[in-house]
Design a protein around this motif. Structure first.
Motif, PDB file in Angstrom:
ATOM      1  N   SER A   1       0.836  -1.210   0.000  1.00  0.00           N
ATOM      2  CA  SER A   1       0.000   0.000   0.000  1.00  0.00           C
ATOM      3  C   SER A   1       0.866   1.253   0.000  1.00  0.00           C
ATOM      4  CB  SER A   1      -0.927   0.006   1.208  1.00  0.00           C
ATOM      5  OG  SER A   1      -1.801  -1.084   1.165  1.00  0.00           O
ATOM      6  N   ALA A   2       1.911   1.241   0.783  1.00  0.00           N
ATOM      7  CA  ALA A   2       2.810   2.396   0.812  1.00  0.00           C
ATOM      8  C   ALA A   2       3.473   2.595  -0.537  1.00  0.00           C
ATOM      9  CB  ALA A   2       3.867   2.217   1.900  1.00  0.00           C
ATOM     10  N   HIS A   3       3.871   1.520  -1.169  1.00  0.00           N
ATOM     11  CA  HIS A   3       4.508   1.648  -2.473  1.00  0.00           C
ATOM     12  C   HIS A   3       3.520   2.119  -3.540  1.00  0.00           C
ATOM     13  CE1 HIS A   3       7.754  -0.447  -0.465  1.00  0.00           C
ATOM     14  NE2 HIS A   3       8.525   0.014  -1.415  1.00  0.00           N
ATOM     15  N   LEU A   4       2.250   1.738  -3.386  1.00  0.00           N
ATOM     16  CA  LEU A   4       1.244   2.248  -4.322  1.00  0.00           C
ATOM     17  C   LEU A   4       1.074   3.756  -4.172  1.00  0.00           C
ATOM     18  CD1 LEU A   4      -1.532  -0.494  -4.109  1.00  0.00           C
ATOM     19  CD2 LEU A   4       0.036  -0.052  -6.017  1.00  0.00           C
ATOM     20  N   ILE A   5       1.247   4.265  -2.966  1.00  0.00           N
ATOM     21  CA  ILE A   5       1.146   5.697  -2.724  1.00  0.00           C
ATOM     22  C   ILE A   5       2.405   6.411  -3.222  1.00  0.00           C
ATOM     23  CG2 ILE A   5       1.031   7.461  -0.913  1.00  0.00           C
ATOM     24  CD1 ILE A   5      -0.674   5.425   0.699  1.00  0.00           C
ATOM     25  N   LEU A   6       3.557   5.779  -3.025  1.00  0.00           N
ATOM     26  CA  LEU A   6       4.813   6.412  -3.403  1.00  0.00           C
ATOM     27  C   LEU A   6       5.093   6.366  -4.906  1.00  0.00           C
ATOM     28  CD1 LEU A   6       7.107   5.156  -0.507  1.00  0.00           C
ATOM     29  CD2 LEU A   6       6.135   7.441  -0.801  1.00  0.00           C
ATOM     30  N   ALA A   7       4.597   5.352  -5.604  1.00  0.00           N
ATOM     31  CA  ALA A   7       4.895   5.194  -7.033  1.00  0.00           C
ATOM     32  C   ALA A   7       4.568   6.435  -7.856  1.00  0.00           C
ATOM     33  CB  ALA A   7       4.184   3.961  -7.595  1.00  0.00           C
TER      34      ALA A   7
ATOM     35  N   ILE B   1      -4.141   9.209  10.495  1.00  0.00           N
ATOM     36  CA  ILE B   1      -3.652   8.440   9.353  1.00  0.00           C
ATOM     37  C   ILE B   1      -4.089   9.093   8.043  1.00  0.00           C
ATOM     38  CG2 ILE B   1      -3.942   6.245   8.114  1.00  0.00           C
ATOM     39  CD1 ILE B   1      -4.030   4.892  10.881  1.00  0.00           C
ATOM     40  N   ARG B   2      -5.329   9.562   7.966  1.00  0.00           N
ATOM     41  CA  ARG B   2      -5.847  10.185   6.747  1.00  0.00           C
ATOM     42  C   ARG B   2      -5.670  11.700   6.846  1.00  0.00           C
ATOM     43  NH1 ARG B   2     -10.280   6.429   7.697  1.00  0.00           N
ATOM     44  NH2 ARG B   2     -11.160   8.056   8.948  1.00  0.00           N
ATOM     45  N   SER B   3      -4.435  12.151   6.717  1.00  0.00           N
ATOM     46  CA  SER B   3      -4.193  13.553   7.018  1.00  0.00           C
ATOM     47  C   SER B   3      -4.060  14.468   5.809  1.00  0.00           C
ATOM     48  CB  SER B   3      -2.926  13.684   7.867  1.00  0.00           C
ATOM     49  OG  SER B   3      -1.810  13.268   7.110  1.00  0.00           O
ATOM     50  N   ASP B   4      -3.926  13.960   4.585  1.00  0.00           N
ATOM     51  CA  ASP B   4      -3.801  14.894   3.474  1.00  0.00           C
ATOM     52  C   ASP B   4      -5.071  14.911   2.628  1.00  0.00           C
ATOM     53  OD1 ASP B   4      -3.740  12.744   1.741  1.00  0.00           O
ATOM     54  OD2 ASP B   4      -1.724  13.095   1.010  1.00  0.00           O
TER      55      ASP B   4
ATOM     56  N   PHE C   1       1.689  10.432   4.273  1.00  0.00           N
ATOM     57  CA  PHE C   1       3.029   9.926   4.039  1.00  0.00           C
ATOM     58  C   PHE C   1       3.762   9.636   5.346  1.00  0.00           C
ATOM     59  CE2 PHE C   1       1.982  12.010   0.071  1.00  0.00           C
ATOM     60  CZ  PHE C   1       2.268  10.992  -0.798  1.00  0.00           C
ATOM     61  N   ARG C   2       3.381  10.314   6.410  1.00  0.00           N
ATOM     62  CA  ARG C   2       4.056  10.044   7.675  1.00  0.00           C
ATOM     63  C   ARG C   2       3.716   8.649   8.194  1.00  0.00           C
ATOM     64  NH1 ARG C   2       1.059  14.533  11.101  1.00  0.00           N
ATOM     65  NH2 ARG C   2      -1.039  13.846  10.701  1.00  0.00           N
ATOM     66  N   ILE C   3       2.520   8.156   7.899  1.00  0.00           N
ATOM     67  CA  ILE C   3       2.169   6.804   8.342  1.00  0.00           C
ATOM     68  C   ILE C   3       3.028   5.777   7.603  1.00  0.00           C
ATOM     69  CG2 ILE C   3       0.263   6.238   6.786  1.00  0.00           C
ATOM     70  CD1 ILE C   3       0.327   5.533  10.514  1.00  0.00           C
ATOM     71  N   ILE C   4       3.374   6.059   6.344  1.00  0.00           N
ATOM     72  CA  ILE C   4       4.262   5.161   5.605  1.00  0.00           C
ATOM     73  C   ILE C   4       5.610   5.075   6.319  1.00  0.00           C
ATOM     74  CG2 ILE C   4       5.533   4.818   3.452  1.00  0.00           C
ATOM     75  CD1 ILE C   4       3.229   6.278   2.034  1.00  0.00           C
ATOM     76  N   GLY C   5       6.140   6.221   6.681  1.00  0.00           N
ATOM     77  CA  GLY C   5       7.432   6.233   7.370  1.00  0.00           C
ATOM     78  C   GLY C   5       7.393   5.523   8.710  1.00  0.00           C
ATOM     79  N   TRP C   6       6.387   5.826   9.512  1.00  0.00           N
ATOM     80  CA  TRP C   6       6.302   5.214  10.843  1.00  0.00           C
ATOM     81  C   TRP C   6       6.075   3.715  10.770  1.00  0.00           C
ATOM     82  CZ3 TRP C   6       8.218   6.945  15.061  1.00  0.00           C
ATOM     83  CH2 TRP C   6       8.332   8.321  15.260  1.00  0.00           C
ATOM     84  N   THR C   7       5.164   3.279   9.911  1.00  0.00           N
ATOM     85  CA  THR C   7       4.907   1.841   9.840  1.00  0.00           C
ATOM     86  C   THR C   7       6.099   1.094   9.270  1.00  0.00           C
ATOM     87  OG1 THR C   7       3.767   2.102   7.716  1.00  0.00           O
ATOM     88  CG2 THR C   7       2.394   2.011   9.700  1.00  0.00           C
ATOM     89  N   THR C   8       6.787   1.687   8.304  1.00  0.00           N
ATOM     90  CA  THR C   8       7.993   1.052   7.773  1.00  0.00           C
ATOM     91  C   THR C   8       9.039   0.906   8.871  1.00  0.00           C
ATOM     92  OG1 THR C   8       7.555   1.947   5.579  1.00  0.00           O
ATOM     93  CG2 THR C   8       9.807   1.224   6.033  1.00  0.00           C
ATOM     94  N   LEU C   9       9.228   1.940   9.653  1.00  0.00           N
ATOM     95  CA  LEU C   9      10.200   1.895  10.742  1.00  0.00           C
ATOM     96  C   LEU C   9       9.799   0.886  11.820  1.00  0.00           C
ATOM     97  CD1 LEU C   9      12.746   3.163  12.022  1.00  0.00           C
ATOM     98  CD2 LEU C   9      11.232   4.810  13.120  1.00  0.00           C
TER      99      LEU C   9
END
Length: 149
Positions: free
Chosen positions: A24-30, A112-115, A121-129
């Motif tokens: 899901s994060a990669h779908l957002i980042l692509a 989580i739904r902040s933009d 994008f911050r949830i992507i960073g935190w969950t990845t970490l």
């Protein structure tokens, strides 16, 4: 949305879904990395549904056994292999449901739904970490069995 973008989204989903990384994060980042327009959550859900269908087909025997286990449980037969599978799947799902309810009640879903697109994008960073650390701990401290073979 172009055919190239749809193919890119499908490839990202297909490659990342079964790796210990967030598809899901990669779908957002692509789209951010390629300069494309964000495909939105509808396309994201569509590729996840496609993945679900592929998994259900690949594991059709196990899925059928799980449903047979539910029927066994309804009939009062809890000791069958199928019933144990169904019971274990239900038990394994309960913590996630509880965590989702807690997140909803404390307002975490708003964070989580902040933009404007409902993508944070911050949830992507935190969950990845966080999950990277959890995977490292599991790998580092998990018991291992070594045999001569």
């Amino acid at each position: 949305m172009t055919a190239f973008h749809l193919i890119l989204v499908a490839l990202v989903q297909g490659i990342t879904e079964f790796l210990p990384i967030s598809s899901s994060a990669h779908l957002i980042l692509a789209p951010k990395l390629t300069g494309s327009v964000d495909q939105g959550p509808l396309i994201d859900v569509a590729v996840h549904v496609g993945t679900l269908v592929a998994v259900l087909i690949a594991f059709r025997r196990d899925v059928a056994e799980g449903f047979a286990g539910l029927l066994d449980m309804v009939r009062g037969r809890f000791a069958t292999r199928a019933a144990r599978l169904a019971r274990n799947l239900i038990i394994a799902t309960l913590p996630l449901i509880a965590l989702g309810l807690v997140f909803h009640e404390i307002g975490m879903m708003d964070w989580i739904r902040s933009d404007e697109n409902g993508r944070a994008f911050r949830i992507i960073g935190w969950t990845t970490l966080i999950f990277g650390i959890l995977l490292w701990i599991a790998d580092r401290f998990a018991p291992t069995r070594r045999t001569l073979e």
